[in-house]
Write an enzyme that holds these catalytic residues in place. Sequence first.
Site, PDB file in Angstrom:
ATOM      1  N   LYS A 196      14.511 -18.801  30.510  1.00 45.62           N
ATOM      2  CA  LYS A 196      15.666 -19.251  29.722  1.00 45.62           C
ATOM      3  C   LYS A 196      15.921 -20.715  30.050  1.00 45.62           C
ATOM      4  O   LYS A 196      16.169 -21.067  31.204  1.00 45.62           O
ATOM      5  CB  LYS A 196      16.895 -18.405  30.059  1.00 45.62           C
ATOM      6  CG  LYS A 196      18.150 -18.890  29.337  1.00 45.62           C
ATOM      7  CD  LYS A 196      19.300 -17.923  29.510  1.00 45.62           C
ATOM      8  CE  LYS A 196      20.559 -18.474  28.870  1.00 45.62           C
ATOM      9  NZ  LYS A 196      21.696 -17.576  28.992  1.00 45.62           N
ATOM     10  N   LYS A 248      13.449 -17.822  25.740  1.00 46.23           N
ATOM     11  CA  LYS A 248      14.632 -18.255  25.002  1.00 46.23           C
ATOM     12  C   LYS A 248      14.878 -19.725  25.249  1.00 46.23           C
ATOM     13  O   LYS A 248      14.853 -20.118  26.407  1.00 46.23           O
ATOM     14  CB  LYS A 248      15.829 -17.437  25.506  1.00 46.23           C
ATOM     15  CG  LYS A 248      17.156 -17.830  24.906  1.00 46.23           C
ATOM     16  CD  LYS A 248      18.266 -17.076  25.582  1.00 46.23           C
ATOM     17  CE  LYS A 248      19.584 -17.649  25.091  1.00 46.23           C
ATOM     18  NZ  LYS A 248      20.701 -17.144  25.808  1.00 46.23           N
TER      19      LYS A 248
HETATM   20  C1  PBG Z   1      25.035 -16.544  28.214  1.00 48.66           C
HETATM   21  C2  PBG Z   1      24.196 -16.659  27.008  1.00 48.66           C
HETATM   22  C3  PBG Z   1      24.007 -17.787  26.208  1.00 48.66           C
HETATM   23  C4  PBG Z   1      23.229 -17.377  25.142  1.00 48.66           C
HETATM   24  C5  PBG Z   1      22.944 -16.027  25.331  1.00 48.66           C
HETATM   25  N1  PBG Z   1      23.537 -15.603  26.506  1.00 48.66           N
HETATM   26  C6  PBG Z   1      24.562 -19.145  26.309  1.00 48.66           C
HETATM   27  C7  PBG Z   1      24.187 -19.987  27.459  1.00 48.66           C
HETATM   28  O1  PBG Z   1      23.370 -19.629  28.294  1.00 48.66           O
HETATM   29  O2  PBG Z   1      24.765 -21.074  27.548  1.00 48.66           O
HETATM   30  C8  PBG Z   1      22.805 -18.240  24.003  1.00 48.66           C
HETATM   31  C9  PBG Z   1      22.498 -17.513  22.756  1.00 48.66           C
HETATM   32  C10 PBG Z   1      22.487 -18.356  21.532  1.00 48.66           C
HETATM   33  O3  PBG Z   1      22.607 -19.594  21.576  1.00 48.66           O
HETATM   34  O4  PBG Z   1      22.340 -17.755  20.476  1.00 48.66           O
HETATM   35  N2  PBG Z   1      24.377 -16.661  29.430  1.00 48.66           N
HETATM   36 ZN    ZN Z   2      25.925 -16.965  31.126  1.00 44.44          ZN
END
Ligand code: PBG
Ligand code: ZN
Length: 329
Positions: A196, A248
């Site tokens: 991520k 992601k």
């Molecule tokens: C929270 C989370 C996020 C997303 C999914 N879970 C935001 C982040 O990490 O700042 C992003 C999903 C999206 O942008 O569609 N941890």
């Molecule tokens: Zn988070």
Amino acid sequence: MTDFMRGRRLRGSAALRDLVREQTVRADDLVYPIFVSETATDFEPIGSMPGVSRVPEAKLAALMRELHAEGLKAVMLFGVLAENRKDAVGSDSLNDKGLLARMVKTAKQAAPDMVVMADICFCEYTDHGHCGVVHDHGVDNDATLENLAKQAVVAARAGADVLAPSAMMDGQVAAIRAALDASGFSHLPILAYSSKFASALYGPFREAAGCGLKGDRKTYQMDPFNGREALRESLADEAQGADMLMVKPGVAYLDILAQLRERTLLPLVVYQVSGEYAMVKFAAQAGALDEKRVMRELLGAFKRAGADLIITYFAREALREIAAGTFKP
Ligand code: PBG
Ligand code: ZN
């Protein structure tokens, strides 16, 4: 002239192209993210994500029944907590009567045949907006692990089918696995948000989930320019017991997905994030591209790169085309 490849031989008609197409997107490849608000009284359209709304908690059950009837197989739930219920550790999410537990229970009861995935993280529940416990040096990894483990058990008790830790704390999969196993949930799988990235493409999500933050997540989410490190992260999660691995965001990280496909036998999941969705929607609104064609092309590309599952805000629209038999490039 016959001594060159004649690729066009197999492109001559729609039927022939259908026969040799390597990928399809199926209804059971799709996971639909849902933002569940405990304060909203009606659906609240999200300005930065045309077509997506925050769902009031009271209407979640009806929505789940609708999605089930449409043929959707899986959802990923995100909580939108009242500002005055947020605190430094996100304790609402550790409570069996908190929003996380309630929304999982409601969704599961309304659509028992569907797969209910719970995002396991704290940014939706903390007043500072970070994904864990903040100490003076930043987000404390190991203190957050304890809470992630507790939160996963809360979600499991509420009926979640899949726990999806997204906090990017080191050791989170092992910590959650151990806690689940110790609490009678050794049968529940973990979908690890394993690679991520600290991406600017999450912008619309933060509006949607009401979890803006001061600063950024660069000390825990990955550097977008790092590919080898992403593979190490994902393989580390596999070693800790992850059942599925996620990459992601999606389209900018297809190289990671394809390389990971070569290195693991686990199911791979891609998250087409909010910013990717918004780019397509707003470009289409401006008349710059054909939204549906771009949607199909992008979702098909995820499959080609190696994804088994796609988490996407386009899930319902894609499903409609799959059902109608029109999901082709
Ligand atoms: C929270 C989370 C996020 C997303 C999914 N879970 C935001 C982040 O990490 O700042 C992003 C999903 C999206 O942008 O569609 N941890
Ligand atoms: Zn988070």
